[in-house]
Motif scaffolding. Structure first.
Motif, PDB file in Angstrom:
ATOM      1  N   TRP A 120       0.828  -1.200   0.000  1.00  0.00           N
ATOM      2  CA  TRP A 120       0.000   0.000   0.000  1.00  0.00           C
ATOM      3  C   TRP A 120       0.872   1.264   0.000  1.00  0.00           C
ATOM      4  CZ3 TRP A 120      -4.636   1.426  -1.215  1.00  0.00           C
ATOM      5  CH2 TRP A 120      -5.117   2.662  -0.773  1.00  0.00           C
ATOM      6  N   GLY A 121       1.947   1.226   0.754  1.00  0.00           N
ATOM      7  CA  GLY A 121       2.847   2.370   0.801  1.00  0.00           C
ATOM      8  C   GLY A 121       3.597   2.601  -0.498  1.00  0.00           C
ATOM      9  N   ASN A 122       3.707   1.559  -1.309  1.00  0.00           N
ATOM     10  CA  ASN A 122       4.409   1.666  -2.588  1.00  0.00           C
ATOM     11  C   ASN A 122       3.462   1.480  -3.776  1.00  0.00           C
ATOM     12  OD1 ASN A 122       7.534   1.683  -1.927  1.00  0.00           O
ATOM     13  ND2 ASN A 122       6.614   0.166  -0.567  1.00  0.00           N
ATOM     14  N   MET A 123       2.181   1.800  -3.563  1.00  0.00           N
ATOM     15  CA  MET A 123       1.193   1.563  -4.613  1.00  0.00           C
ATOM     16  C   MET A 123       1.490   2.372  -5.874  1.00  0.00           C
ATOM     17  SD  MET A 123      -1.303  -0.220  -5.565  1.00  0.00           S
ATOM     18  CE  MET A 123      -1.655  -1.042  -4.004  1.00  0.00           C
ATOM     19  N   ARG A 124       2.098   3.536  -5.723  1.00  0.00           N
ATOM     20  CA  ARG A 124       2.430   4.341  -6.899  1.00  0.00           C
ATOM     21  C   ARG A 124       3.398   3.588  -7.798  1.00  0.00           C
ATOM     22  NH1 ARG A 124       6.585   7.627  -8.188  1.00  0.00           N
ATOM     23  NH2 ARG A 124       6.186   9.289  -9.701  1.00  0.00           N
ATOM     24  N   VAL A 125       4.365   2.909  -7.200  1.00  0.00           N
ATOM     25  CA  VAL A 125       5.330   2.146  -7.985  1.00  0.00           C
ATOM     26  C   VAL A 125       4.650   0.946  -8.643  1.00  0.00           C
ATOM     27  CG1 VAL A 125       7.485   0.823  -7.906  1.00  0.00           C
ATOM     28  CG2 VAL A 125       7.229   2.859  -6.496  1.00  0.00           C
ATOM     29  N   VAL A 126       3.722   0.305  -7.928  1.00  0.00           N
ATOM     30  CA  VAL A 126       3.000  -0.845  -8.480  1.00  0.00           C
ATOM     31  C   VAL A 126       2.164  -0.411  -9.680  1.00  0.00           C
ATOM     32  CG1 VAL A 126       1.214  -2.567  -8.021  1.00  0.00           C
ATOM     33  CG2 VAL A 126       2.973  -2.097  -6.300  1.00  0.00           C
ATOM     34  N   VAL A 127       1.457   0.703  -9.552  1.00  0.00           N
ATOM     35  CA  VAL A 127       0.632   1.200 -10.658  1.00  0.00           C
ATOM     36  C   VAL A 127       1.508   1.593 -11.839  1.00  0.00           C
ATOM     37  CG1 VAL A 127      -0.956   3.021 -11.377  1.00  0.00           C
ATOM     38  CG2 VAL A 127      -1.236   1.922  -9.144  1.00  0.00           C
ATOM     39  N   ALA A 128       2.651   2.253 -11.561  1.00  0.00           N
ATOM     40  CA  ALA A 128       3.577   2.595 -12.637  1.00  0.00           C
ATOM     41  C   ALA A 128       4.103   1.338 -13.314  1.00  0.00           C
ATOM     42  CB  ALA A 128       4.740   3.422 -12.079  1.00  0.00           C
ATOM     43  N   GLY A 129       4.378   0.306 -12.503  1.00  0.00           N
ATOM     44  CA  GLY A 129       4.824  -0.964 -13.075  1.00  0.00           C
ATOM     45  C   GLY A 129       3.763  -1.593 -13.946  1.00  0.00           C
ATOM     46  N   ALA A 130       2.496  -1.501 -13.518  1.00  0.00           N
ATOM     47  CA  ALA A 130       1.394  -2.020 -14.338  1.00  0.00           C
ATOM     48  C   ALA A 130       1.331  -1.283 -15.665  1.00  0.00           C
ATOM     49  CB  ALA A 130       0.071  -1.882 -13.587  1.00  0.00           C
ATOM     50  N   GLY A 131       1.627   0.030 -15.650  1.00  0.00           N
ATOM     51  CA  GLY A 131       1.673   0.792 -16.894  1.00  0.00           C
ATOM     52  C   GLY A 131       2.722   0.271 -17.847  1.00  0.00           C
ATOM     53  N   LEU A 132       3.859  -0.135 -17.301  1.00  0.00           N
ATOM     54  CA  LEU A 132       4.913  -0.714 -18.136  1.00  0.00           C
ATOM     55  C   LEU A 132       4.472  -2.045 -18.746  1.00  0.00           C
ATOM     56  CD1 LEU A 132       8.114  -0.107 -15.962  1.00  0.00           C
ATOM     57  CD2 LEU A 132       7.624   0.916 -18.180  1.00  0.00           C
ATOM     58  N   VAL A 133       3.686  -2.808 -17.982  1.00  0.00           N
ATOM     59  CA  VAL A 133       3.318  -4.159 -18.399  1.00  0.00           C
ATOM     60  C   VAL A 133       2.183  -4.169 -19.414  1.00  0.00           C
ATOM     61  CG1 VAL A 133       2.481  -6.407 -17.586  1.00  0.00           C
ATOM     62  CG2 VAL A 133       4.102  -5.111 -16.201  1.00  0.00           C
ATOM     63  N   VAL A 134       1.314  -3.164 -19.385  1.00  0.00           N
ATOM     64  CA  VAL A 134       0.121  -3.159 -20.234  1.00  0.00           C
ATOM     65  C   VAL A 134       0.462  -3.443 -21.684  1.00  0.00           C
ATOM     66  CG1 VAL A 134      -1.610  -1.636 -21.258  1.00  0.00           C
ATOM     67  CG2 VAL A 134      -1.388  -1.749 -18.798  1.00  0.00           C
ATOM     68  N   MET A 135       1.461  -2.731 -22.215  1.00  0.00           N
ATOM     69  CA  MET A 135       1.798  -2.896 -23.622  1.00  0.00           C
ATOM     70  C   MET A 135       2.210  -4.322 -23.945  1.00  0.00           C
ATOM     71  SD  MET A 135       3.942  -3.370 -26.213  1.00  0.00           S
ATOM     72  CE  MET A 135       5.364  -3.601 -25.157  1.00  0.00           C
ATOM     73  N   THR A 136       3.021  -4.906 -23.081  1.00  0.00           N
ATOM     74  CA  THR A 136       3.549  -6.226 -23.396  1.00  0.00           C
ATOM     75  C   THR A 136       2.455  -7.289 -23.343  1.00  0.00           C
ATOM     76  OG1 THR A 136       5.524  -7.587 -23.057  1.00  0.00           O
ATOM     77  CG2 THR A 136       4.254  -7.055 -21.094  1.00  0.00           C
ATOM     78  N   THR A 137       1.477  -7.146 -22.438  1.00  0.00           N
ATOM     79  CA  THR A 137       0.396  -8.130 -22.390  1.00  0.00           C
ATOM     80  C   THR A 137      -0.545  -7.972 -23.590  1.00  0.00           C
ATOM     81  OG1 THR A 137      -0.987  -6.704 -20.983  1.00  0.00           O
ATOM     82  CG2 THR A 137       0.471  -8.249 -19.882  1.00  0.00           C
ATOM     83  N   VAL A 138      -0.840  -6.722 -23.959  1.00  0.00           N
ATOM     84  CA  VAL A 138      -1.710  -6.484 -25.113  1.00  0.00           C
ATOM     85  C   VAL A 138      -1.081  -7.029 -26.386  1.00  0.00           C
ATOM     86  CG1 VAL A 138      -2.682  -4.689 -26.608  1.00  0.00           C
ATOM     87  CG2 VAL A 138      -2.917  -4.499 -24.127  1.00  0.00           C
ATOM     88  N   SER A 139       0.201  -6.720 -26.607  1.00  0.00           N
ATOM     89  CA  SER A 139       0.856  -7.172 -27.842  1.00  0.00           C
ATOM     90  C   SER A 139       1.041  -8.678 -27.849  1.00  0.00           C
ATOM     91  CB  SER A 139       2.212  -6.469 -28.014  1.00  0.00           C
ATOM     92  OG  SER A 139       3.064  -6.736 -26.926  1.00  0.00           O
ATOM     93  N   PHE A 140       1.328  -9.295 -26.698  1.00  0.00           N
ATOM     94  CA  PHE A 140       1.507 -10.745 -26.645  1.00  0.00           C
ATOM     95  C   PHE A 140       0.219 -11.472 -27.006  1.00  0.00           C
ATOM     96  CE2 PHE A 140       1.333 -14.789 -24.292  1.00  0.00           C
ATOM     97  CZ  PHE A 140       2.413 -15.431 -24.855  1.00  0.00           C
ATOM     98  N   TYR A 141      -0.898 -11.043 -26.412  1.00  0.00           N
ATOM     99  CA  TYR A 141      -2.175 -11.686 -26.731  1.00  0.00           C
ATOM    100  C   TYR A 141      -2.559 -11.456 -28.184  1.00  0.00           C
ATOM    101  CZ  TYR A 141      -3.398 -13.120 -21.986  1.00  0.00           C
ATOM    102  OH  TYR A 141      -3.426 -13.754 -20.773  1.00  0.00           O
ATOM    103  N   LEU A 142      -2.208 -10.289 -28.736  1.00  0.00           N
ATOM    104  CA  LEU A 142      -2.560  -9.995 -30.113  1.00  0.00           C
ATOM    105  C   LEU A 142      -1.802 -10.878 -31.086  1.00  0.00           C
ATOM    106  CD1 LEU A 142      -4.048  -8.250 -32.193  1.00  0.00           C
ATOM    107  CD2 LEU A 142      -2.141  -6.635 -32.077  1.00  0.00           C
ATOM    108  N   ILE A 143      -0.492 -11.011 -30.901  1.00  0.00           N
ATOM    109  CA  ILE A 143       0.315 -11.721 -31.901  1.00  0.00           C
ATOM    110  C   ILE A 143       0.386 -13.225 -31.667  1.00  0.00           C
ATOM    111  CG2 ILE A 143       1.721  -9.667 -32.308  1.00  0.00           C
ATOM    112  CD1 ILE A 143       3.978 -10.935 -30.718  1.00  0.00           C
TER     113      ILE A 143
END
Length: 305
Positions: A120-143
């Motif tokens: 909870w204290g580091n939720m900003r980093v977790v959300v930022a990390g999720a932002g990094l991951v979004v692209m890779t999951t979208v492109s992986f499922y697509l291709i």
């Protein structure tokens, strides 16, 4: 009973992936030499491509050896049975691993309450990390996951062609991921993230529009291999970067939470959203819009250097 069994099996796969993906990535990061973490961690994603290759090969084999009636009556069960055979091997590997020296050297291991408080204290980093991951999951499922459906229903290509492209994309991913992971060790994570993002913004939709204008096996393969290169470049640097920005005390949990958030909220919906966009916009290149939207999400304030 078959739909229920498939649903339960898929849920178990999801629980397994959610529980182990972060642990595997952090484990590889902690056993790797300091100057080769990118290369070591990239094998987490590269190993997934073996599954893509095997799935594509099985699709080719089944569609070649069985007619449509046999495939729909009983042939579709064979890949599920084959997938179950790997479970004992994975269980043995998981049980035989030793803890990393970095983990063993820690004098304090937080309990669940401490972990949740730290997350909870580091939720900003977790959300930022999720932002990094979004692209890779979208492109992986697509291709990978969406390619057979897209090729057959929208481009009207054969099962053989669609599964062959899927298998070749898996091979391409398998090559690019460790190559780019090693390159990130030499030039840094951020340059590769930005480089692949800029290229994707410029080419994702135009390449799919070019494919949709005159669909063919050759064009589908060329476009998919190009997207595979972009995916491999981005993901080869992203996964190790995600292990590095997470606080040490909650590295595995934070990594897993960031990855799961990105997959559950965006990546996993890629096939459904792409199908909807194609029909809503009457545009077979519409998956390029969905992909294009998420490539720019590179969080520059998440601690990357």
């Amino acid at each position: 009973a078959a739909p229920i069994m498939v649903l339960v099996g898929r849920l178990l796969q999801g629980f397994s992936a959610g529980a182990e993906l972060g642990g595997v990535s952090v484990y590889l990061s902690e056993i790797a030499p300091a100057n080769r973490k990118g290369f070591f961690v990239s094998w987490q994603s590269a190993s997934q491509q073996v599954a893509v290759i095997v799935a594509g090969a099985m699709g080719i084999g089944l569609s070649t050896l069985l007619d449509n009636e046999a495939l729909h009556q009983w042939g579709w069960r064979l890949p599920f049975l084959f997938g179950c055979l790997i479970v004992p091997a994975i269980f043995f590997i998981r049980r035989s691993l030793t803890e990393t020296p970095e983990f063993a050297a820690r004098t304090h291991h937080p309990d669940i309450k401490e972990v949740l408080h730290s997350i909870w204290g580091n939720m900003r980093v977790v959300v930022a990390g999720a932002g990094l991951v979004v692209m890779t999951t979208v492109s992986f499922y697509l291709i990978t996951a969406y390619t057979p459906t897209f090729a057959k229903t929208e481009l009207h290509l054969s099962n053989f062609d669609s599964f062959l492209v899927t298998m070749l994309v898996g091979i391409s991913n398998f090559i690019w991921l460790p190559v780019m992971g090693a390159l990130s060790d030499r030039i840094g994570r951020k340059p590769l993230l930005i480089f692949s993002t800029v290229l994707a913004i410029a080419t994702a939709y135009p390449s799919l529009a070019w494919l949709a204008s005159h669909p063919s096996f050759e064009r589908l393969l060329e476009v998919e291999l190009w997207l595979s290169f972009l995916y491999g470049t981005y993901n080869g640097a992203m996964v190790v970067a995600l292990t590095e920005v997470m606080p040490v005390a909650v590295r595995t949990t934070g990594f897993s939470l960031a990855y799961s958030l990105a997959t559950a909220t965006f990546g996993g919906f890629t096939p459904v959203v792409c199908t909807y966009l194609i029909h809503a916009l009457d545009n077979r290149a519409a998956p390029g819009i969905w992909l294009w939207v998420f490539w720019p999400i590179v969080t520059t304030d998440s601690g990357l250097s």
